[in-house]
Structures are given as structure tokens and as C-alpha cells.
Scaffold this active site. Sequence first.
Site, PDB file in Angstrom:
ATOM      1  N   CYS A 219      -0.011  -7.852   1.175  1.00  0.00           N
ATOM      2  CA  CYS A 219       0.181  -9.317   0.752  1.00  0.00           C
ATOM      3  C   CYS A 219       1.492  -9.392   0.183  1.00  0.00           C
ATOM      4  O   CYS A 219       2.231 -10.178   0.572  1.00  0.00           O
ATOM      5  CB  CYS A 219      -0.763  -9.436  -0.341  1.00  0.00           C
TER       6      CYS A 219
ATOM      7  N   CYS B 137      -5.256 -16.106   3.103  1.00  0.00           N
ATOM      8  CA  CYS B 137      -4.894 -15.698   1.593  1.00  0.00           C
ATOM      9  C   CYS B 137      -4.329 -16.735   0.987  1.00  0.00           C
ATOM     10  O   CYS B 137      -3.214 -17.285   1.601  1.00  0.00           O
ATOM     11  CB  CYS B 137      -4.075 -14.492   1.779  1.00  0.00           C
TER      12      CYS B 137
ATOM     13  N   CYS C 142      -5.471 -11.524  -0.524  1.00  0.00           N
ATOM     14  CA  CYS C 142      -5.602 -10.071   0.286  1.00  0.00           C
ATOM     15  C   CYS C 142      -6.029  -8.956  -0.686  1.00  0.00           C
ATOM     16  O   CYS C 142      -5.624  -8.934  -1.834  1.00  0.00           O
ATOM     17  CB  CYS C 142      -4.360  -9.692   0.832  1.00  0.00           C
TER      18      CYS C 142
ATOM     19  N   GLY D 218     -18.123  13.702  12.263  1.00  0.00           N
ATOM     20  CA  GLY D 218     -19.431  13.099  11.819  1.00  0.00           C
ATOM     21  C   GLY D 218     -20.351  13.866  10.888  1.00  0.00           C
ATOM     22  O   GLY D 218     -21.151  13.267  10.375  1.00  0.00           O
TER      23      GLY D 218
ATOM     24  N   CYS E 124      -0.129 -15.399   0.427  1.00  0.00           N
ATOM     25  CA  CYS E 124       0.642 -14.908   1.710  1.00  0.00           C
ATOM     26  C   CYS E 124       0.363 -15.777   2.840  1.00  0.00           C
ATOM     27  O   CYS E 124       1.053 -15.490   3.760  1.00  0.00           O
ATOM     28  CB  CYS E 124       0.733 -13.579   1.835  1.00  0.00           C
TER      29      CYS E 124
END
Lengths: 286, 191
Positions: free
Chosen positions: A268, A237, A262, A29, A240
Site C-alpha cells: 500500500c 483499497c 490493503c 508437504g 491506494c
Amino acid sequence: MNEYNFAYLDEQTKRMIRRAILKALAVPGYQVPFASREMPMPYGWGTGGVQVSAATLTPDDTLKVIDQGADDTTNAVSIRKFFENTAGVATTEETAKATVIQTRHRIPEAKLTEDQILVYQVPIPEPLRFLEPRETETRKMHSLEEYGLMHVKLYEDISQHGAISTAYAYPVKVSGRYVMDPSPIPKFDNPKLEMDAIQLFGAGREQRIYALPPHTKVVSLDFEDYPFEPTKADHACDLCGAEDSYLDEVIMDDAGNRMFVCSDTDYCRTRRARGSQGRLSKEDEI
Amino acid sequence: MIVQNQFSGGFQNAPIEAAHAFRAAMTVMARPGEIRRIIGTHPPAPLSVVAGTLLLTLCDPDTSVFLAGEVDTNVVRQWLTFHTGAPLVTADQADFAIGTWQALMPLGQFRIGTPEYPDRSATLIVECDDLNQAGAMLTGPGIKGVARLSLPDIPMLQTNAALYPLGCDFFFTCGDKVAALPRSTQIKAEG
């Protein structure tokens, strides 16, 4: 291929980037400064991610590059071709087959494994930058673990909008110490930051590298009474039928018709290949 | 077997071999407790293959190196200078230090970074007689549950971890095997 050193960069540059990556992994980080090089593409096109990928790749790797989840946008195609030309590595659009994935602003939907490395392109690495413009001050705030300002910002979201309205680049606390900008991924992706793969972040213009080792504890900042919520468009979606993936909204005509698809094109396509169908999948392939 | 001199024993194909060596080094630093093999160079004795390869992968004129104890020989100095150009310095100025644990002590002489720049700390390459996944219990970033690693001096390394986010980072080397211990790892004696 032979006109370039392996993966474009010279060896001394790669060593400098590699040393920064090792320190970044040792202090998860924390943003390690590095001497970012001019790359044969403009800042904002992922020069940080490209340099980290170049220092990480071996000839045995299979590279995947995505831009907002898609393999076929200009940015992704350019970077993929760049490494095909300069490193001679194999490339793929399938998440499961890739060993190194360079990404702009998304984490793939498919769960990444411990044999994979995810490299993020980062525009502004400093999560406190829009709250405090001076680098000397933000550096001091990180060293003192003084992150009150970030909570004030989230609180102001709530007081103005009734909820934490920050939707992307949602700040996280890494391993209980450093507040980190996960790059402009949607906050839908934040829970996936705790994963099996190694995650490396490269900011070329801002000259910073940071990292998340696998299984590192990553907590999205929030309040007890306003807990963190990963959000997405409330649809399935249209191609899909997936209900668990992050969606892009596409305006289809002047009458305001729209569809949701997607954002992860490989996810997808894989679902459609298995026979999954969405609202508009009967129509012509879009 | 080639006769060892300062010019021999480097990478045959530096960009490729260094890339493989770095990937292994990065993997062990990201996953404390994991052991990988690194080859590529033939450094002069008493440097191990893995220590020599790490030095050639990571060091250049921008990094200062401290040779501790019995690795501080003329042959090693000449070999490292020819292949990396790294300035050889005392412990308190070193970016990288190499030697056995006893030779590297006391740990307090190395740079641990500053609160604003914790990355400005030494990385120690510790040559070990033995390296295996047993002994001290490790937890923290990069570790799913608990990992185990044979460590030379648990109390000293616990002191280093307590300095987090400051502190030194370690590679432990043995023959062609390498493991790493970043300062972020919490250490418990075998219990």
C-alpha cells in the site's frame, strides 16, 4: 550482540532444525517432527517461525517480518527487534529488499524472487487435526494418502452453506501426495503458494517443520462442480486504490462507517508513494 | 599449509560459517540441479572440502555417520569424532553416509524411512570426480521446467525416486562444489 550466539539458538539446536528443514524440502508437504525449544516469547507468537528463521539466517541477510501483512504490529516489531539484537542482521519493511521474510498469516502481494525465503509461523500444522484429534491416526492417514475425510468436510461446507465456506487455512495437496495446511493465510493467497522462493513452515508448540521447494505443484482441494475460488472483499483499497490486493475492513466510528485498506502495508505504501490514490486518500493520513 | 591433525581444519567461526554452509546446502536441496560452493573447513584427505564442511554443519552426537570405503581411515574417524562427536556406525543405521558412489553401494542397505516417518532416512554425501549441469534430466519440486545434473547411476537413482515418499536423499560433492538430489526428483536419462 556479543552476549548471544549468532541468531540466539545454540549450534546443536540449529543443526537439529537444519536437518529437519532438509528432510522437509526433500518430502514437500510432509511434517517433520523437531525438538522445538523454549523461546523468549510465548507460544502463539511465532516461536516455530523464529526457530526456522534463526537456523536459516546468515549475517548477510536482510530480514522482514510481517503479521497479517503489516510490518508495524506488536508481533512483527518484536520479532524484528529480536533478530536485530541476537543476529545483528539488517532489517527492512520493503518486500523487494528482504532476503528472508518471516510471516504470520499472509503472503506478500509483491511477487517473491528466487533469492528470497518465506518463513511461515504455523499454529496448527496438521490439516486433519480438527477432523481427527489423534496424532497416531492422522499420521496413518497421511501414510496411506487417505484424505477422504477432508473432502467430506469441504462437501459439508457446500451442503450447509451452498459454497465451500473455508476462507483461511484452506487445505492444499502438495506435489500430488501430501495434504498440507498452508497456515492460516486467506485462501486469496493460495494461488501464490506456487512461487520462485523457498517456503518454510515452522510450528513451535506443535513441533513440526514442513516446506515447499520453489515451483512445487500446489493444488487447493475442490470439486469439479464447486471449483476453488480465491476471494477477497469486493472493494478497492481506500488509501491506494489497489483492486488486486487482499483487504482489511476497518470500522471507523459508531455510525458503522468503514474503510477497506490493503493488509500488506508495504504494498500500500509503495503504491501511494508512486501517486496512486484511493477513496479516502484526500483526508488526513490515517 | 598447516599440518593436518585431528584437531585442526574445523570451522574458524562456527556459527557464521555453518550458517553460510547450511544456506548453500538448503538451496541446492530446494533446487535440484543447482550447484553451489561451500567452504569453511580443511578436512583430512580423502574428504573433499565441501564434504567435510557438510559433515561439520549437519552432524553432532545425535546423528550416526557411516564412512564408506577409502574415507574410512583412522585420521578421518578421529577428525570427525573430535569435531562432531557423531557415532560411527554401519550403513544400515546411518543418518549420514559419506564416500564414493561405488563405496556406498548397494543403495538398499540404507534406511529409507517408514510410511509414518519418511524423514527417518539416510542422507548420502557422494564424493564425485566431476560435477556439472549436464547429463540426466531432472523434473519435480524445486525445478522450473527441466534441470540437468551429472549423476553417477541413473537407474539406481530412479529406483530410489520410485520409493517416494520414502527413499534416501543425496548430496553430490566435488572439491568445493555441491549439488543435491532429493527423493522427490524425477530422473530421465539424457535423451
